[in-house]
Structures are given as C-alpha cells and as structure tokens.
Design a protein around this motif. Sequence first.
Motif, PDB file in Angstrom:
ATOM      1  N   LEU A  18       0.831  -1.201   0.000  1.00 29.21           N
ATOM      2  CA  LEU A  18       0.000   0.000   0.000  1.00 29.21           C
ATOM      3  C   LEU A  18       0.868   1.254   0.000  1.00 29.21           C
ATOM      4  CD1 LEU A  18      -2.698  -1.085   2.625  1.00 29.21           C
ATOM      5  CD2 LEU A  18      -2.933  -1.035   0.148  1.00 29.21           C
ATOM      6  N   PHE A  19       1.907   1.245   0.833  1.00 34.59           N
ATOM      7  CA  PHE A  19       2.801   2.399   0.900  1.00 34.59           C
ATOM      8  C   PHE A  19       3.504   2.619  -0.436  1.00 34.59           C
ATOM      9  CE2 PHE A  19       7.088   4.098   1.792  1.00 34.59           C
ATOM     10  CZ  PHE A  19       6.712   5.352   2.240  1.00 34.59           C
ATOM     11  N   LYS A  20       3.926   1.511  -1.071  1.00 33.61           N
ATOM     12  CA  LYS A  20       4.622   1.611  -2.354  1.00 33.61           C
ATOM     13  C   LYS A  20       3.704   2.193  -3.427  1.00 33.61           C
ATOM     14  CE  LYS A  20       6.739  -1.230  -5.931  1.00 33.61           C
ATOM     15  NZ  LYS A  20       7.011  -2.609  -6.369  1.00 33.61           N
ATOM     16  N   GLY A  56       1.145   4.203  -3.009  1.00 30.38           N
ATOM     17  CA  GLY A  56       1.010   5.633  -2.736  1.00 30.38           C
ATOM     18  C   GLY A  56       2.256   6.407  -3.128  1.00 30.38           C
ATOM     19  N   LEU A  57       3.418   5.809  -2.853  1.00 36.24           N
ATOM     20  CA  LEU A  57       4.684   6.464  -3.192  1.00 36.24           C
ATOM     21  C   LEU A  57       4.826   6.602  -4.703  1.00 36.24           C
ATOM     22  CD1 LEU A  57       6.906   7.487  -1.287  1.00 36.24           C
ATOM     23  CD2 LEU A  57       8.235   5.459  -1.861  1.00 36.24           C
ATOM     24  N   GLU A  58       4.397   5.570  -5.454  1.00 30.40           N
ATOM     25  CA  GLU A  58       4.470   5.639  -6.913  1.00 30.40           C
ATOM     26  C   GLU A  58       3.564   6.747  -7.454  1.00 30.40           C
ATOM     27  OE1 GLU A  58       3.444   1.650  -7.909  1.00 30.40           O
ATOM     28  OE2 GLU A  58       5.543   0.998  -8.112  1.00 30.40           O
ATOM     29  N   GLN A  59       2.345   6.868  -6.881  1.00 34.66           N
ATOM     30  CA  GLN A  59       1.445   7.931  -7.320  1.00 34.66           C
ATOM     31  C   GLN A  59       2.038   9.307  -7.001  1.00 34.66           C
ATOM     32  OE1 GLN A  59      -2.341   7.169  -5.506  1.00 34.66           O
ATOM     33  NE2 GLN A  59      -2.915   5.595  -6.977  1.00 34.66           N
ATOM     34  N   LEU A  60       2.588   9.432  -5.801  1.00 36.69           N
ATOM     35  CA  LEU A  60       3.203  10.704  -5.410  1.00 36.69           C
ATOM     36  C   LEU A  60       4.371  11.035  -6.330  1.00 36.69           C
ATOM     37  CD1 LEU A  60       3.399  13.063  -3.432  1.00 36.69           C
ATOM     38  CD2 LEU A  60       4.830  11.628  -1.969  1.00 36.69           C
ATOM     39  N   GLY A  74      -3.380   5.286   9.038  1.00 37.28           N
ATOM     40  CA  GLY A  74      -3.112   3.869   8.798  1.00 37.28           C
ATOM     41  C   GLY A  74      -1.853   3.380   9.507  1.00 37.28           C
ATOM     42  N   MET A  75      -0.789   4.214   9.471  1.00 36.76           N
ATOM     43  CA  MET A  75       0.446   3.809  10.126  1.00 36.76           C
ATOM     44  C   MET A  75       0.262   3.771  11.643  1.00 36.76           C
ATOM     45  SD  MET A  75       2.325   3.091   7.660  1.00 36.76           S
ATOM     46  CE  MET A  75       3.708   2.650   8.692  1.00 36.76           C
ATOM     47  N   VAL A 104      11.590  14.510  -6.498  1.00 35.71           N
ATOM     48  CA  VAL A 104      11.669  13.478  -7.543  1.00 35.71           C
ATOM     49  C   VAL A 104      12.865  12.567  -7.301  1.00 35.71           C
ATOM     50  CG1 VAL A 104      12.149  13.095  -9.994  1.00 35.71           C
ATOM     51  CG2 VAL A 104      10.409  14.736  -9.313  1.00 35.71           C
ATOM     52  N   ASP A 105      14.038  13.165  -7.017  1.00 33.84           N
ATOM     53  CA  ASP A 105      15.248  12.364  -6.783  1.00 33.84           C
ATOM     54  C   ASP A 105      15.089  11.466  -5.567  1.00 33.84           C
ATOM     55  OD1 ASP A 105      16.349  13.637  -8.954  1.00 33.84           O
ATOM     56  OD2 ASP A 105      17.498  15.090  -7.763  1.00 33.84           O
ATOM     57  N   GLY A 106      14.549  12.044  -4.465  1.00 32.87           N
ATOM     58  CA  GLY A 106      14.385  11.246  -3.246  1.00 32.87           C
ATOM     59  C   GLY A 106      13.373  10.135  -3.412  1.00 32.87           C
ATOM     60  N   LEU A 107      12.228  10.450  -4.037  1.00 33.07           N
ATOM     61  CA  LEU A 107      11.203   9.421  -4.248  1.00 33.07           C
ATOM     62  C   LEU A 107      11.711   8.330  -5.182  1.00 33.07           C
ATOM     63  CD1 LEU A 107       8.099  11.762  -4.631  1.00 33.07           C
ATOM     64  CD2 LEU A 107       8.530  10.174  -2.743  1.00 33.07           C
ATOM     65  N   TYR A 108      12.482   8.703  -6.194  1.00 31.01           N
ATOM     66  CA  TYR A 108      13.033   7.705  -7.121  1.00 31.01           C
ATOM     67  C   TYR A 108      13.950   6.731  -6.378  1.00 31.01           C
ATOM     68  CZ  TYR A 108      15.672   5.741 -11.031  1.00 31.01           C
ATOM     69  OH  TYR A 108      16.271   4.878 -11.913  1.00 31.01           O
ATOM     70  N   LYS A 109      14.828   7.288  -5.538  1.00 33.74           N
ATOM     71  CA  LYS A 109      15.747   6.421  -4.787  1.00 33.74           C
ATOM     72  C   LYS A 109      14.979   5.483  -3.861  1.00 33.74           C
ATOM     73  CE  LYS A 109      19.643   9.667  -4.819  1.00 33.74           C
ATOM     74  NZ  LYS A 109      20.522  10.539  -3.981  1.00 33.74           N
ATOM     75  N   ASN A 110      13.931   6.006  -3.193  1.00 28.28           N
ATOM     76  CA  ASN A 110      13.153   5.160  -2.290  1.00 28.28           C
ATOM     77  C   ASN A 110      12.430   4.054  -3.039  1.00 28.28           C
ATOM     78  OD1 ASN A 110      13.790   6.458   0.127  1.00 28.28           O
ATOM     79  ND2 ASN A 110      12.230   8.010  -0.163  1.00 28.28           N
ATOM     80  N   LEU A 111      11.877   4.373  -4.222  1.00 22.44           N
ATOM     81  CA  LEU A 111      11.185   3.347  -5.009  1.00 22.44           C
ATOM     82  C   LEU A 111      12.165   2.295  -5.524  1.00 22.44           C
ATOM     83  CD1 LEU A 111       8.602   5.514  -6.966  1.00 22.44           C
ATOM     84  CD2 LEU A 111       8.086   3.706  -5.320  1.00 22.44           C
ATOM     85  N   VAL A 112      13.356   2.721  -5.947  1.00 19.45           N
ATOM     86  CA  VAL A 112      14.371   1.750  -6.374  1.00 19.45           C
ATOM     87  C   VAL A 112      14.740   0.839  -5.212  1.00 19.45           C
ATOM     88  CG1 VAL A 112      16.785   1.511  -7.074  1.00 19.45           C
ATOM     89  CG2 VAL A 112      15.311   3.144  -8.248  1.00 19.45           C
ATOM     90  N   MET A 113      14.874   1.438  -3.999  1.00 20.76           N
ATOM     91  CA  MET A 113      15.221   0.630  -2.829  1.00 20.76           C
ATOM     92  C   MET A 113      14.124  -0.389  -2.531  1.00 20.76           C
ATOM     93  SD  MET A 113      15.799   1.885   1.101  1.00 20.76           S
ATOM     94  CE  MET A 113      14.052   2.266   1.218  1.00 20.76           C
ATOM     95  N   LEU A 114      12.838   0.033  -2.585  1.00 18.41           N
ATOM     96  CA  LEU A 114      11.733  -0.887  -2.323  1.00 18.41           C
ATOM     97  C   LEU A 114      11.680  -1.999  -3.358  1.00 18.41           C
ATOM     98  CD1 LEU A 114       8.849   1.543  -1.286  1.00 18.41           C
ATOM     99  CD2 LEU A 114       9.973  -0.129   0.171  1.00 18.41           C
ATOM    100  N   ASN A 115      11.820  -1.639  -4.641  1.00 20.54           N
ATOM    101  CA  ASN A 115      11.763  -2.650  -5.694  1.00 20.54           C
ATOM    102  C   ASN A 115      12.929  -3.619  -5.596  1.00 20.54           C
ATOM    103  OD1 ASN A 115       9.475  -1.453  -6.649  1.00 20.54           O
ATOM    104  ND2 ASN A 115      10.464  -0.333  -8.297  1.00 20.54           N
TER     105      ASN A 115
END
Length: 700
Positions: free
Chosen positions: A281-283, A285-289, A418-419, A612-623
């Motif tokens: 769920l968090f991922k 939301g993060l992708e939409q953001l 939720g958290m 954008v840079d921070g969210l990209y790094k977080n999504l790469v880390m999650l994936n």
Amino acid sequence: MRRTKKTLVLLLSLGMVIALTTAIPAGATTEKTGKKEVVDSEFVFCTMDWSGEIEEVQVFEILSLKGDGTFDVREKKAFGENTGWQGVKGFKKPKVEGDYLVWEGLKSKDNASYIAATKLSEAMVEEARTRIPLDVRFKYKFDGVPVTDRDEITGKSGRFEMEVTFKNTSKEKTRVEYKDPDTGELKETEVETYLPLVIQPYDWYFDNRIFYNLEADPTGLVVPMPDFYNVGWSIPLFPPATEESHTIWIKADVKDFQLPPLTLAVAFVFPETNQVDPTALFKAGLEQLYGGVKQINEGVGDPSKEDTLLYGITAVDNGLKQMADAQEGLPYAKSNIDSAMIPGVEEAAAGIGSERTPQTLLYAANAVIGGLYGMLAGIGSKTEDETLLYAMNAMKEGLEGIYEGIGDTDTDETLLFGMRSLELGLDNPSGVPKPGIKQVAQLIFAAAEGITDPVLKATIQGYAEGIIKGVGDQYTKKTLIYGVHLVMAGLMAIQNGIKSSDPQAKTLMYAVDKVIDGLNAMKAGIGTEDDKNTLLYAMAAIQGGLHQLKAGMSTGDPNNPGLLEGLELLSAGLADAIAGLGSAGTPDTLLYGTNAIKEGLTQVGGGTQQMVDGLYKNLVMLNTTEAELKAIAKRAEEFDHLLGRAEDATNQVRFVYQAKPTYNYKAGSKASWIVAIVLSIIFALILVGGGIMLSRRAAA
C-alpha cells in the motif's frame, strides 16, 4: 546399531520441536483425495570435535508416503560415492542406478513411513563441510586462561568459560531484476543474499553437582532444575535483518569438570507471516506521489526548455527588460521624442504612420497593445482553463490533496492514520479497543508463570519474549515499531515540505502562492485602457497621442492639440509606461511581478526536483528489496537436501549438530532423559495443535 537408534531418538525428539508439522506427511489430514504424495525428509546428524569441527556425518532418510498403493522413489545423488545403509523402521535398502538411489515397491495404506540411516565416509564428510553453510567454533577458558586442549581441564575444579560462535557462511552475490520507477523497464543489479538460518541449542543440561553459579549471555535463558541447569537459546542468522554471526557463552564454577554432549538444532527456513504487509500500500502511494511530483517538475521546467513555465516567464521577463532598457526600450523612445521629434515636427509627422504601416509609431503601439492583451489572456484567472492562474490554482489544490491524504493520526482513511493503526496493532498498552501483538505476548509470558513445569514455562516465555523484542519500540533499531515510526516521520516530512503554519517557510505551497501573487501583480501592471498607471492605459494614451499628432502638427490649444501637443502627451504617456515597467526591485510593476514569478517557479522546480530524486531512490530501494527477498526465498526453497533430491516429491532437510562430551562424562539418570523427551513431545503437540487451529481459521 545401538548408537544409531540412540541418535534417531534424539533426532526424532528434536525434529518434533523444529519441524514436526513439515516432517509428518500431508496424509495426516482426514480428507482423502486418492492422490499419492511423497515427502523425502533428511535429518543430518553432524558430530563435532571439542572445537566445533565436523568429524562425522550421519543422515537419516525418512520417506513419508500418502495414499494407497506401491511407491517407487528415485533420488538424484548429491555425492559421487556410495554409502552403506542401515534400517531403522520399515527399512528397504535402495538400489544404485547410475546417479540415482532407487527404492522400489514401497507399500502404503493411507500413509506410511520408511526410515533408514547411512554414515558418510571421511571424503564425503570433507565435502559436506563445504556444502553446509554454517560454521561453529567453540572456545574455552579455565580460570581466565584460554584452553588449547579440553582434555587438559577435564576433572579439574575452577572457573569455566565456554564461548560458541555461529556464522552463516551462505553469502553469495545474486543477480536480481527490479522495475525502474521512472521507465517501468526491468533492470538488473547484484545483491548479497544469505540462506535464512535458525539455530536452537537444545538439550543443554549441566549437572549441578559439577556446575554451580552458572550464568549465560543476555540472549540465553538459564532455567535451574532440581538436578541440573537447563540453558536455551533461539538464534536467527538472517542478514541483513541480523548479523551474519552470533556468539553465545556460559560461565560457571565447576568441580571435577566434565562436559555433556552439546546439541544444536539447525534449520534453513524462510520466515513467513499471515500479517498484512503495509509495504504494498505504501509503495502504491509512493508511486502515485512520484508520478504527480514528476509532472509538476516537468511542467515547471527550466529557462532553456521550451513549453515550460520557466521558459515562458523568462521570455516575458527578457522582453519587458528590453522595453525598460535605457538604450533600446521605452526610456530611449521618450528621449528621442523629447530631443528630436518635438523639434522636428515635420519629420515626426512622417514617422507617426498608421497601424498598418510597419516601422511607424502607430504600428508599434498597436502591436504592443495586442501583445499585452495576449499576455492578459495567457495569465487568465483561476476559473479560466488553459491559463497560468488556472494551472497554478490547480497545482495548489493538488498539493492540498496530497497534504490531506497524508493527514494525521486521528483522521481516518489517511496514511498517518493507517500507520498509527498499524502501530497500535503491534503495541497498544491501553488495550482499547484491543491489545496489540506485544501485549498479547506479554499476557502469554505472564500466564506462563502459572505453569509448574519449568522447561515448558521457560520455552513458552522465551517465545513470548522473542515476540516482545521483535515488536520493540520507537527507539530500538531493527524492530517493527522503529520501522513504523521511520515511515511516519517520512510522511510528516513530506507534509512539512508541502505546507507549514509559518507563512514565510520555504514550502511548495509558499512557492505556488508566490507564483500566483506574481501573476496577479503582472496582470495588475498590464491593467486596462481605463486604469491609470497601467501599461495598457499608457499604450492607449500613446496611441491616442499619435493620432492627435498626426491630425495636426500643433494647434497651440491643449484641448484641440496638434502634432506638437500630441508629442508632449506621448512623452507623458511614455513616462507612465516606464513607471509601469519599473524594475525587479520596485513593487507593483511588471518587472517586479515577472521577477517574483521566476523566483517562485525556480523554488518550485528546485523543491520538486529534490522530491523526484528522493522518491526515485526510495522506489528503487523498495523494488530492489522485493527482488532480494524473492531471491532469498528461492535459495531457501532450493536448499532442501544434502544427500540427494527425490524426484516428484517434496524434499526438506534439517540439521542436528552435537559436540562430543569430555572423556569422563557420565550420562544423567534415565528419568532426566525421559523427562526431556516427554517435554519435547508435549511442546511439539502444542505446535501441531496451534498449527491446526491457525489453518482452520485461515480456511474459515
């Protein structure tokens, strides 16, 4: 034969504790489907010397059959050398067919089990050491002095210390694929993975006629019994969740020192849970953001990229600066009127021209007025689609939506709520509306105080304590509550980046408001033909003045002016226009407005680029983490045998390590041995019963 049977009894008691539900065939259920199934379970018994080096390996092969009929089991050998087999239960010696061991004609009615044992040769033991990814090392001290040979201290009295270090040696580099959040394409990277490993030192009984004042490291549990100390641990080695090695120790005063055999139960299993994973769920939301912020960032752009806000406002600003330039713009025009046009009335009349004559004043004034009306249309309003003010207000509403979506811990259907709900599900000291997992474990721990059997009590409390520590708190790293608080802190940081109670804080909302203020200032500076001190008013005045100038060079009557009087009016109009253009430092002027818009958009661009840079790094880390966990699970699933893998069957392997006792060791009473076995069986039945209840709940 007697040693084999004794070892089997130990293995069976250990097996019921660490793997009973998987070692018993699936046919234990009451439902009959007629399907034939085979479970090939290997119990590997490793005998260690006093330092932890494996000296002997004995494998117990358990073939569990479900269904009626005759079974043939083919097992692909993992070792080139053949070994002798010894029957234990329902034994039938396998045939060797090339690289396979083959059991033919195994009979089963409903279900059956066949057990056989084999001992590996020295060469096979040497190879097995490299295949089992666990290193065990014992170190000893006596009266503070390191011991190089355990026999040297056997029979002596003094202060004994033993340290055991376990190391997961399964680390390997694994290529995994993960989805790039930006392009959606699969990318490949290399990660370090380990086999998940759980070690349980088991049946460590220290005779209290020999050992006294016994203590253990903080991860161990010491249970004093009438005749002995019972010490236990449960040790997971699952990097990166844990370290790759762990050391335990005991210390005691000893008399006529002797040491019993020390047994370790070892399982390479991937942990599973029925809890809802909030990561998905968090991922999402993060992708939409990430997608929304990226669109904003691309829309803001930069001064060199066409079709972006910064490019457009930079062009407008440069144009206005040219108009305000003393060498080329309106000040220069006014200077010419004052110094040349008024003295040269005749020449000025020719230069006035008309709206259709290029390179004349009326033509230029008409073009400026048309351009200003075009700028007004482009700026628009917050209700006019495809205008700057409409876009910026839409951006503001979007940021408000993100801010409200994150919400707070008291607002339902928000991320922070939720958290917080997840946190209360893990740890809810108040118990309202229901206690958290941590409180349930504490209740179990407290309830176990009423158990009279100390071993069972210690075991149950040990598991409850493990759950309590796993849930942890917001200050303890590598616990669930710590992770939840990190996520909540990240969400609140995103909120703070969007909006702040401080009106001067450099947030996205502050930047958007600055852009809107700048556009409104620009719109006010252009004004209308009826508003004084605006550019349109000034240009209309210029246009009217040119017409009057053209109508007559000079009348001497300000109420019916000629050219001369018109030029004077034009000069005054240019002065108003120059004042309307102003400068970047003069409030309520066009250049001030365009400069404010540029600054606001630049801040928006910088902030969104960082997001954008921070969210990209977080999504790469999650994936990447998802891919890494899949790779670890696959490794755990494939590590299902040591001696060989059976075809068309479920394979599984469990290990038991046992360090040899000292040469003078005398086993305890039969009653103590029987008590240990009975406790193991009772504990195993509790595990099986709990598993059945959970499976029924899941089915319901």
